[in-house]
Design an enzyme around this catalytic site. Structure first.
Site, PDB file in Angstrom:
ATOM      1  CB  THR A 290      -0.556   0.202   1.296  1.00  7.71           C
ATOM      2  OG1 THR A 290      -1.692  -1.172   1.216  1.00  7.71           O
ATOM      3  CG2 THR A 290      -1.747   1.263   1.253  1.00  7.71           C
ATOM      4  CB  CYS A 291       3.851   2.169   1.705  1.00  4.58           C
ATOM      5  SG  CYS A 291       3.349   1.629   3.545  1.00  4.58           S
TER       6      CYS A 291
END
Length: 163
Positions: A49-50
Site C-alpha cells: 500500500t505504501c
C-alpha cells in the site's frame, strides 16, 4: 501518549533523504520550525500500500503542496539506505523529503507506533498524516488498520487551511 493538536512536535535527530542530496542528519526542529508542513507516515518502505498508493499520491501532488507553500515529509521506520533506495524507485521529486526513523525514536515520541511483530515487522509507524505550522500540530489524522483514506495526498490537500 499520542501527540495532540496544539502540541509542538518533539525534537529528535533523524536521517533525511532528498534525491538530489546524500543522506544527512537533521533535528526535527530544524525541519519544521518556521515552516508549514505535512508529515505523512507509512508502516514501511517497499510495502504494497505504501509503494502503490500512499507515497505515489504525494509524488503526484507534490507541486500542489509547493504551490500552497507547504513542505512535504514522508516517514517510515526503516533505515536511511532503504529509504534512499525507495525514494529513487518511486521517482520522488527533489524537495519531497523522506525521513528514515530507523530506530522509531520520532515515531515513539509522537506516540504513533504500532507493533508489527506478529508479521515480522517489529516496531513501525502507524499510517498517519499531520499538518504543522512552525512545528505546532494543527491537524492530525490516523488511519484505522488496513485503511488508506484520511492520510492520502488528496485528503491532506483538501484539509489544508486556506492560504
Amino acid at each position: 501518549m499520542t501527540i495532540q493538536i496544539g502540541q509542538t512536535l518533539p525534537d529528535i535527530d533523524i536521517a533525511v533523504i532528498d534525491v538530489d542530496v546524500d543522506i544527512r542528519r537533521a533535528s526535527t526542529a530544524s525541519l519544521f520550525t518556521g515552516r508549514k508542513a505535512v508529515l505523512f507516515a507509512m508502516p514501511g518502505a517497499f510495502t504494497p500500500t505504501c509503494s502503490e498508493r500512499h507515497l505515489p499520491g504525494y509524488v503526484k501532488h507534490y507541486e500542489a503542496f509547493k504551490a500552497r507553500g507547504v513542505e512535504v515529509y514522508g516517514m517510515a521506520v526503516n533505515d536511511a539506505y532503504v529509504m534512499k533506495a525507495w525514494a529513487a524507485s518511486q521517482h520522488t521529486p527533489a524537495g519531497l523529503l523522506l525521513l528514515a526513523d530507523g530506530n522509531g525514536a520520532f515515531t515513539s515520541a509522537l506516540g504513533l507506533e504500532t507493533d508489527g511483530s506478529a508479521y515480522g515487522l517489529g516496531l513501525r509507524a502507524r499510517r498517519f498524516a499531520l499538518y504543522a505550522d512552525d512545528g505546532m500540530v494543527e491537524q492530525l489524522y490516523v488511519e484505522h488498520p488496513g485503511e488508506l483514506r484520511v492520510t492520502t495526498a488528496e485528503a491532506m490537500l483538501a484539509a489544508l487551511p486556506p492560504r
